[in-house]
Design a protein around this motif. Structure first.
Motif, short mmCIF file in Angstrom:
data_model
loop_
_atom_site.label_atom_id
_atom_site.label_comp_id
_atom_site.label_asym_id
_atom_site.label_seq_id
_atom_site.Cartn_x
_atom_site.Cartn_y
_atom_site.Cartn_z
N SER A 195 -2.82 -24.95 -3.87
CA SER A 195 -3.18 -26.01 -4.82
C SER A 195 -3.10 -25.57 -6.28
O SER A 195 -2.87 -26.42 -7.15
N TRP A 196 -3.29 -24.30 -6.55
CA TRP A 196 -3.45 -23.84 -7.92
C TRP A 196 -2.54 -22.64 -8.20
O TRP A 196 -2.16 -21.91 -7.30
N VAL A 197 -2.26 -22.46 -9.48
CA VAL A 197 -1.50 -21.30 -9.93
C VAL A 197 -2.28 -20.64 -11.05
O VAL A 197 -2.62 -21.30 -12.05
N VAL A 198 -2.57 -19.37 -10.90
CA VAL A 198 -3.15 -18.59 -12.00
C VAL A 198 -2.03 -17.78 -12.63
O VAL A 198 -1.09 -17.37 -11.96
N TYR A 199 -2.11 -17.58 -13.94
CA TYR A 199 -1.05 -16.88 -14.65
C TYR A 199 -1.65 -16.20 -15.88
O TYR A 199 -2.79 -16.47 -16.28
N VAL A 200 -0.86 -15.31 -16.48
CA VAL A 200 -1.28 -14.65 -17.72
C VAL A 200 -0.66 -15.40 -18.89
O VAL A 200 0.54 -15.69 -18.89
N THR A 201 -1.50 -15.75 -19.88
CA THR A 201 -1.02 -16.42 -21.06
C THR A 201 -1.32 -15.57 -22.29
O THR A 201 -2.43 -15.05 -22.44
#
Length: 721
Positions: free
Chosen positions: A299-305
């Motif tokens: 359901s979700w995507v975590v990422y580095v910003t």
């Protein structure tokens, strides 16, 4: 530090023994949590390069590690399929393509979970890289480079053959950038492919006759190959991309580069692995996106910003979260946590993330818990590991009971470890739990014996900021026998001396009797945003004064001989070494490797000029450029540069060398004699990586330091002629 028939001391006392130490470089956990695959790098038989192999590590720590692969070309990029088969890439010869393939490219191989021989399952004319496997489906994704006009792999092979047959290496560019670190970009460009693993074992292949001395295999080989579907098409959008597959294999989430004039900015897209349909998940004009990871439920995507810098404002690095369906706006997680995340992995139930970040000369694992649910709201951040070390390659056990990772520090190179996450969670309520120490697993690489001890040093800068460093001391150093001091300045500049480095290794210097100071001055990571900001756009100010302050603190120790000191650094550390040379004569010698010298020249010629244009204004670059102070240099300098260095182009080293001899306070004499030296590598890059060149690097550096710091002549390596 030469080889001998009877080794004495530690491997750090002998460069031949040092370059032959095996090195652990990767770790991946199987989907069921029962197997760990580690990547081990070893010296090849000719001792002129390194090759890699895959080993299996027991997650329980009971069984010894065992080797899984073996070939002269090596194997890497391990990934487990949902069925437990092990995928990897290798350029070793494909038996089905003939025993002596012509310039074999890296292919995708599969090693069955139940045992047997590895076999090739995918090839491409430009080679295969970056394999990903879905956790819950028989879907894989790989990357390969194709010429831009190639419609498919077959046409790519034809075009490549024409270029090769006609000996054409020319590249026609129509956009920026054209280089990256140590290689030219183009004419081929990365694309992403997807394939279904089902049916791979259905097609029998003709048996391959055994080579002389080999036994004929009783197994029937298979030659079935994956049907690779092009997901991304021609273009430069996958420039240095990072990607992840959803657990069900239906979606590839990847960074997508936007080239805007001469600038590059990374966005995040989702690609349907069946149809190639693409949609944008995150397009933030003020940030770069990297390292996406899809949640266990898809359901979700975590990422580095990472925010785009300005000359007056340093970047801010955080975790972002976005719905994979694209039906919610991205949010920033833990915006008030004053650390920069470097990686993230989901807990199996999706209730939180395990995150790594630099922190006070270390790189612990943290737990980020969603205290008010997704998509946003409050989160809690707790430190999980107490080790004075950096954790990388973190995986979470399927039941959430443990973490597996590589642990490294300046006290020990990388080793596989287990972190008891269940014990940490059971130790108290959130916010009250005590960090736990990781448990070492049985590594395929033996522990390294060090020639000294590791300590910490800290002091207060003139503005009141705390400045700390690691200090590697010879075992013999004492008030009665103080050691000469070597100040070693890290690169980056956004980095930290917090983890083992085979390239910049202080223990080789310690074995020669030097105490090595590894400081984290302003601009270093792991000390908060303000610590980075205080050096931003003013490299010659706080970073320089911090270095002098921590050097003063080290020299005050009874084990240090403050009358015999030297300074050295590479990349940004080389810049600082040049700045130090033009602003003080307190050191007896300075070594500057791959260093920035003239900032007006460096900016337009580095491989990422668009980034540099956001780092400093022309006025700031002029204020902070070391070359303006060449006439103040009165310290012998050793300049080192590789011709294949595109990050800091060799023109920096060439100009520094000329100006040292023509305009410094120690110019060349009437017959051209000079106290300075220039070590040039025509075929090395930013780091000098090949084993024999690394030996030459250390031998020349130690000879230069010995002459000027110790007052002793030392023989140079005979291979220099």
């Amino acid at each position: 530090m030469n080889a001998s028939s009877e080794p004495t001391g530690t491997p750090f006392h002998d460069l031949d023994r040092y370059v032959a130490i095996p090195r652990l470089t990767g770790l991946v956990l199987s989907t069921d949590g029962t197997r760990l695959a580690a990547t081990v790098q070893t010296l090849d038989p000719e001792r002129t390069g390194y090759t890699t192999a895959l080993w299996e590590v027991d997650p329980a720590g009971e069984q010894p590690a065992r080797r899984l692969t073996r070939s002269a070309k090596g194997e890497s990029s391990a990934a487990f399929t949902q069925g437990g088969d092990l995928l990897f890439t290798s350029a070793r010869p494909d038996p089905d393509a003939g025993r002596n393939g012509d310039d074999p490219k890296s292919a995708l191989w599969l090693l069955p979970a139940g045992g047997g021989e590895a076999r090739v399952v995918a090839t491409a004319p430009g080679g295969i890289s970056g394999p990903l496997a879905a956790r819950d489906a028989d879907v894989v994704s790989v990357a390969s480079s194709l010429l831009p006009t190639a419609k498919d792999l077959e046409q790519d092979e034809e075009l490549r053959k024409k270029r090769k047959d006609h000996k054409v290496a020319a590249i026609l560019h129509s956009s920026y950038p054209v280089r990256y670190w140590d290689h030219d970009l183009g004419p081929d460009q990365d694309r992403r492919f997807a394939a279904d693993l089902a049916g791979l074992a259905d097609e029998p292949a003709a048996p391959v006759p055994p080579a002389e001395g080999e036994k004929e295999s009783a197994e029937e080989p298979t030659s079935a190959r994956l049907d690779l579907r092009d997901l991304t098409g021609a273009g430069r959008e996958l420039l240095n991309h990072t990607a992840n597959l959803s657990p069900d294999g239906s979606t590839l989430v990847t960074t997508w580069a936007l080239i805007e004039g001469t600038a590059v900015r990374e966005t995040l897209v989702a690609v349907d692995t069946a149809t190639g349909a693409r949609r944008t998940l995150v397009d933030d004009p003020d940030a770069h996106i990297s390292s996406p990871v899809v949640s266990p439920d898809g359901s979700w995507v975590v990422y580095v910003t990472e925010t785009i810098t300005t000359p007056t404002t340093a970047q801010v690095t955080r975790l972002g979260l976005v719905a994979l369906a694209g039906d919610a706006e991205p949010v920033v997680l833990a915006d008030d946590w004053d650390r920069w995340p470097t990686s993230a992995a989901w807990l199996p139930d999706g209730s939180g993330l395990v995150v790594t970040a630099d922190d006070d000369g270390r790189g612990p694992v943290f737990l980020l818990t969603f205290t008010s649910g997704l998509p946003g709201g409050e989160v809690a951040v707790e430190k999980v590991t107490s080790d004075a070390a950096v954790f990388t390659d973190v995986s979470v056990a399927p039941d959430g009971s443990a973490l597996y990772a590589l642990r490294a520090s300046y006290a020990a190179p990388a080793e596989p470890v287990r972190v008891d996450l269940a014990a940490f969670l059971a130790s108290g309520e959130a916010g009250e739990r005590e960090a736990v120490a990781a448990t070492a697993l049985r590594s395929p690489v033996p522990a390294a014996e060090l020639p000294g001890v590791l300590r910490e040093v800290e002091t207060q800068a003139s503005d009141g900021s705390r400045v700390r460093a690691w200090l590697a001391l010879p075992s013999t150093a004492s008030a009665d026998e103080p050691a000469p001091l070597l100040l070693w300045i890290h690169g980056g500049p956004l980095g930290s001396w917090n983890s083992w480095s085979w390239r910049w290794n202080p223990w080789l210097m310690v074995a020669e009797g030097y105490a090595v100071l590894l400081p984290d001055p302003a601009l270093s990571t792991g000390y908060g945003q303000a610590f980075v900001q205080r050096g931003w756009g003013a490299w010659g100010a706080a970073p320089y004064t911090d270095l002098l302050a921590i050097t003063d603190a080290a020299e005050a120790l009874p084990e240090i001989d403050e009358t015999r000191t030297a300074a050295m650094g590479g990349s940004f550390g080389g810049y600082m070494a040049n700045w130090v040379a033009g602003h003080t004569d307190r050191f007896r010698a300075i070594v500057t490797h791959a260093s920035l010298w003239a900032l007006d020249q460096f900016g337009p010629t580095t491989d990422a000029s668009y980034y540099w244009a956001l780092e400093m204004t022309p006025e700031m670059a002029h204020e902070n450029t070391p070359h303006r102070f060449v006439d103040q240099i009165r310290t012998p300098m050793l300049v080192v540069h590789g011709d294949k260095d595109y990050r800091v182009p060799v023109g920096e080293g060439l100009r520094l060398w000329y100006e040292l001899l023509s305009a410094s306070g120690l110019p060349a004499g009437p017959d051209g004699e000079t106290v300075h030296r220039f070590l040039y590598f025509p075929d090395e890059n930013h780091w000098v990586l090949t084993p024999q060149h690394a030996k030459v690097w250390y031998q020349v550096v130690l000879a230069f330091l010995s002459e000027h710091v110790l007052g002793k002549e030392r023989e140079l390596p005979p291979m220099l002629g």
